[in-house]
Design a protein around this motif. Structure first.
Motif, PDB file in Angstrom:
ATOM      1  N   THR A 156       0.884  -1.170   0.000  1.00  0.00           N
ATOM      2  CA  THR A 156       0.000   0.000   0.000  1.00  0.00           C
ATOM      3  C   THR A 156       0.922   1.220   0.000  1.00  0.00           C
ATOM      4  N   LEU A 157       0.606   2.219  -0.812  1.00  0.00           N
ATOM      5  CA  LEU A 157       1.444   3.424  -0.855  1.00  0.00           C
ATOM      6  C   LEU A 157       0.690   4.577  -0.220  1.00  0.00           C
ATOM      7  N   VAL A 158       1.315   5.207   0.743  1.00  0.00           N
ATOM      8  CA  VAL A 158       0.694   6.384   1.371  1.00  0.00           C
ATOM      9  C   VAL A 158       1.603   7.581   1.104  1.00  0.00           C
ATOM     10  N   ALA A 185      -9.910  19.026  -3.777  1.00  0.00           N
ATOM     11  CA  ALA A 185      -9.191  18.489  -2.614  1.00  0.00           C
ATOM     12  C   ALA A 185      -8.044  19.419  -2.240  1.00  0.00           C
ATOM     13  N   GLU A 186      -7.856  19.557  -0.949  1.00  0.00           N
ATOM     14  CA  GLU A 186      -6.833  20.485  -0.455  1.00  0.00           C
ATOM     15  C   GLU A 186      -5.953  19.821   0.589  1.00  0.00           C
ATOM     16  N   ALA A 187      -4.763  20.357   0.781  1.00  0.00           N
ATOM     17  CA  ALA A 187      -3.903  19.905   1.873  1.00  0.00           C
ATOM     18  C   ALA A 187      -4.501  20.409   3.194  1.00  0.00           C
ATOM     19  N   PRO A 188      -4.222  19.768   4.317  1.00  0.00           N
ATOM     20  CA  PRO A 188      -3.449  18.538   4.406  1.00  0.00           C
ATOM     21  C   PRO A 188      -4.270  17.312   4.018  1.00  0.00           C
ATOM     22  N   ALA A 189      -3.663  16.476   3.198  1.00  0.00           N
ATOM     23  CA  ALA A 189      -4.344  15.252   2.789  1.00  0.00           C
ATOM     24  C   ALA A 189      -3.314  14.167   2.557  1.00  0.00           C
ATOM     25  N   VAL A 190      -3.714  12.927   2.798  1.00  0.00           N
ATOM     26  CA  VAL A 190      -2.856  11.813   2.411  1.00  0.00           C
ATOM     27  C   VAL A 190      -3.491  11.137   1.200  1.00  0.00           C
ATOM     28  N   ILE A 191      -2.629  10.615   0.353  1.00  0.00           N
ATOM     29  CA  ILE A 191      -3.109   9.878  -0.819  1.00  0.00           C
ATOM     30  C   ILE A 191      -2.767   8.410  -0.583  1.00  0.00           C
ATOM     31  N   VAL A 192      -3.789   7.563  -0.653  1.00  0.00           N
ATOM     32  CA  VAL A 192      -3.572   6.135  -0.416  1.00  0.00           C
ATOM     33  C   VAL A 192      -3.798   5.402  -1.735  1.00  0.00           C
ATOM     34  N   ILE A 193      -2.828   4.591  -2.131  1.00  0.00           N
ATOM     35  CA  ILE A 193      -2.964   3.862  -3.386  1.00  0.00           C
ATOM     36  C   ILE A 193      -2.716   2.385  -3.110  1.00  0.00           C
ATOM     37  N   GLY A 194      -3.661   1.560  -3.556  1.00  0.00           N
ATOM     38  CA  GLY A 194      -3.540   0.118  -3.317  1.00  0.00           C
ATOM     39  C   GLY A 194      -4.928  -0.458  -3.073  1.00  0.00           C
ATOM     40  N   ALA A 195      -5.030  -1.774  -3.150  1.00  0.00           N
ATOM     41  CA  ALA A 195      -6.345  -2.423  -3.047  1.00  0.00           C
ATOM     42  C   ALA A 195      -7.091  -2.022  -1.771  1.00  0.00           C
ATOM     43  N   VAL A 196      -6.358  -1.808  -0.680  1.00  0.00           N
ATOM     44  CA  VAL A 196      -7.038  -1.470   0.589  1.00  0.00           C
ATOM     45  C   VAL A 196      -7.848  -0.175   0.492  1.00  0.00           C
ATOM     46  N   ALA A 197      -7.458   0.719  -0.407  1.00  0.00           N
ATOM     47  CA  ALA A 197      -8.187   1.984  -0.553  1.00  0.00           C
ATOM     48  C   ALA A 197      -9.648   1.720  -0.943  1.00  0.00           C
ATOM     49  N   GLY A 198      -9.868   0.562  -1.583  1.00  0.00           N
ATOM     50  CA  GLY A 198     -11.226   0.203  -1.996  1.00  0.00           C
ATOM     51  C   GLY A 198     -12.117  -0.170  -0.824  1.00  0.00           C
TER      52      GLY A 198
END
Ligand code: SAH
Length: 516
Positions: A176-178, A234-247
């Motif tokens: 998972t990429l955060v 979308a604005e900061a502060p925010a994290v971007i999560v990429i990967g199956a778990v994001a679903g």
């Protein structure tokens, strides 16, 4: 010897690098809270939210070193020197940083100068937004069915303008990429990962202002990441999560269903009274900012009150009337100087409402009467029916006490009233709170539990447009005061904190209803 190598002496203070957690105040660690409670100086930045200020001692010096409107107010080297300078003054210095102090927090840099100068320090880790924001969005950062690990990556460009990330290596991990600080480089992150061979339909989520009541979770997939961020602003502060778990966010999301999600409440009660209300609202999902615009200052060398306490000992009074929780506290503090609660054994005690009643209960005393409505006039009217000619009534209370109470109590013949000022209400303006800006927010309400609270607020922030204040008030008197200043007013059904919280919920529903 350079300026930075100042000799160590025993009088030096100490520095604590403390993680404030990701946003919601209660996510600070117990140790962080303990350290804050004893701080002389607190140096904080933009990620530390106003709600945290109530954890600081009133006398602590507050220094803001974060960004404002895109400008660094203080360079990193200046912050480092400031920490040193304050420690050399012998102070207990807390450097409070968002999330965890060592995760993209430049915590390491802040230690260099301290080590060089032999200053003691401790690190208090914090709950990082990298994991907490996904958690509050219902995204487990690892899950055995989907990934073997998680990578946390900065999306911040280096000073040469380049985003130095090995996308290929990242894509190959299957983790998972955060991404933190990735909102301004979201297009580079997206194309970097796609070019590295990640599937276009890989689930992705943006968690904005994670863990706070303003949290937004935008779910999408990798190819639509940039488009989603743009369309939904979308604005900061925010994290971007990429990967199956994001679903999983759509199934496991939970914060959004708390009853006061989306609501920010400014609690204006005196500091020593605000925590109960604040806790109640936080439990329901609101973000609470405690802004104690009024304070209680007991009358010094209160001879009149000490006289009255002397008379209590002799059994002179039949009734003691307590008209606010602060009044009860101050009365007992003064009483304990020369006597103890036993002097009250011979008389009966009236309390104006539940808050006052529970102050009494803490001291082992049940109130003998509470009025059917929690206001001065009703208390006076109902108590006066219980009085007999010759009864003596002691009212130890604020210097600016409610007159209706006395009017009602004076109606029966031959009753003696000793109305004794025990404290003054003082108005103050917490410097860190930008009232005009905060209350302009459509989701931010001010909560008032007394007319003097409204007066305190107005005198603390005289320059702002008070008609912009959305005021949820505990009773008619409080509401009347708010209306005088053209505030938009909601009144709780009963004069209780629970009823106030319910009214806040309705007020916010009314407004959001209108918005959509
Ligand atoms: N030390 C901090 C991170 C500092 S870098 C920590 O451990 O959380 C700043 C970045 O943190 C922001 O750009 C954002 O990506 C992330 N961040 C901080 N607070 C956040 C929040 N409440 N919700 C989402 N992201 C947050």
């Amino acid at each position: 010897m350079s300026d930075n190598n100042i000799c160590v002496n025993k009088e030096n203070g100490k520095v604590w690098l403390v993680g404030a957690g990701p946003g919601e105040v209660s996510l600070i660690t117990l140790k962080g809270k303990e350290v804050l409670a004893e701080a002389d100086v607190v140096i904080y930045d933009a990620l530390v939210r106003g709600g945290m200020m109530s954890l600081l001692p009133e006398k602590a010096e507050l220094i803001y070193v974060g960004k404002r409107a895109g400008n660094h107010t203080m360079r990193q080297e200046e912050i480092n020197s400031l920490l040193l300078e304050k420690a050399l003054e012998g102070k207990r210095v807390v450097r409070l940083k968002g999330g965890d102090p060592f995760l993209f927090g430049r915590g390491g840099e802040e230690l260099e100068l301290l080590v060089q100068n032999g200053i003691d320090f401790e690190i208090v880790p914090g709950v990082t937004s990298a994991f907490a924001a996904p958690a509050y969005a219902g995204i487990p950062v690892t899950h055995r069915d989907f990934c073997r690990g998680v990578s946390v990556i900065t999306g911040h460009r280096r000073s040469n303008g380049v985003l130095d990330v090995n996308f290929k290596a990242l894509a190959e991990t299957g983790n998972t990429l955060v991404f933190l600080m990735g909102m301004s480089t979201i297009d580079i992150i997206m194309s970097g990962l796609l070019d590295a061979g990640m599937a276009e339909d890989t689930p992705a989520a943006i968690v904005e202002k994670g863990t706070t009541s303003s949290q937004r979770v935008l779910t999408t997939d990798l190819t639509h990441l940039k488009e989603t961020a743009e369309i939904r602003h979308a604005e900061a502060p925010a994290v971007i999560v990429i990967g199956a778990v994001a679903g999983l966010a759509e199934r496991f999301g939970w914060r959004g269903s708390l009853p006061l999600n989306g609501v920010r409440a400014v609690v204006t009660r005196p500091r020593e009274l605000s925590s109960g209300l604040a806790l109640m609202l936080r439990k329901r999902g609101a973000e609470v900012i405690e802004v104690p615009v009024i304070g209680i200052e007991p009358v010094r060398d209160n001879d009149r009150l000490q006289d009255a306490i002397g008379k209590l000992k002799e059994g002179y009074y039949q009734w003691v009337v307590l008209t606010s929780p602060s009044g009860a506290r101050v009365f007992f503090d003064e009483l304990m100087k020369t006597a103890d609660a036993r002097v009250l054994a011979g008389c009966r005690i009236a309390a104006i409402g539940k808050g006052t009643e529970s102050e009494l209960a803490k001291r082992g005393i049940h109130a003998d009467m509470l009025p059917s409505r929690f206001d001065g006039r009703t208390l006076g009217a109902e108590l006066s029916k219980l009085l007999r000619a010759g009864d003596k009534v002691l009212i130890p209370r604020a210097a600016i006490g409610n007159k209706a109470l006395n009017e009602e109590l004076s109606k029966p013949e031959g009753v003696v009233i000793d109305d004794i000022a025990t404290y003054d209400t003082v108005y103050r303006a917490p410097v860190w709170f930008d009232a005009a800006k905060e209350l302009a927010d459509p989701h931010t309400f001010a909560l008032f539990t007394s007319a003097s609270g409204v007066r305190g607020f107005v005198s603390a922030y005289p320059a702002m447009d008070h008609s912009a204040v959305k005021a949820v008030c505990i009773g008619a008197m409080t509401a009347a005061e708010a209306e005088k200043h053209s505030m938009k007013v909601w009144i709780s059904e009963e004069a209780t904190l629970i009823s106030l919280a319910e009214r806040l919920m309705q007020a916010s529903e009314e407004l959001t209803g209108k918005e959509s």
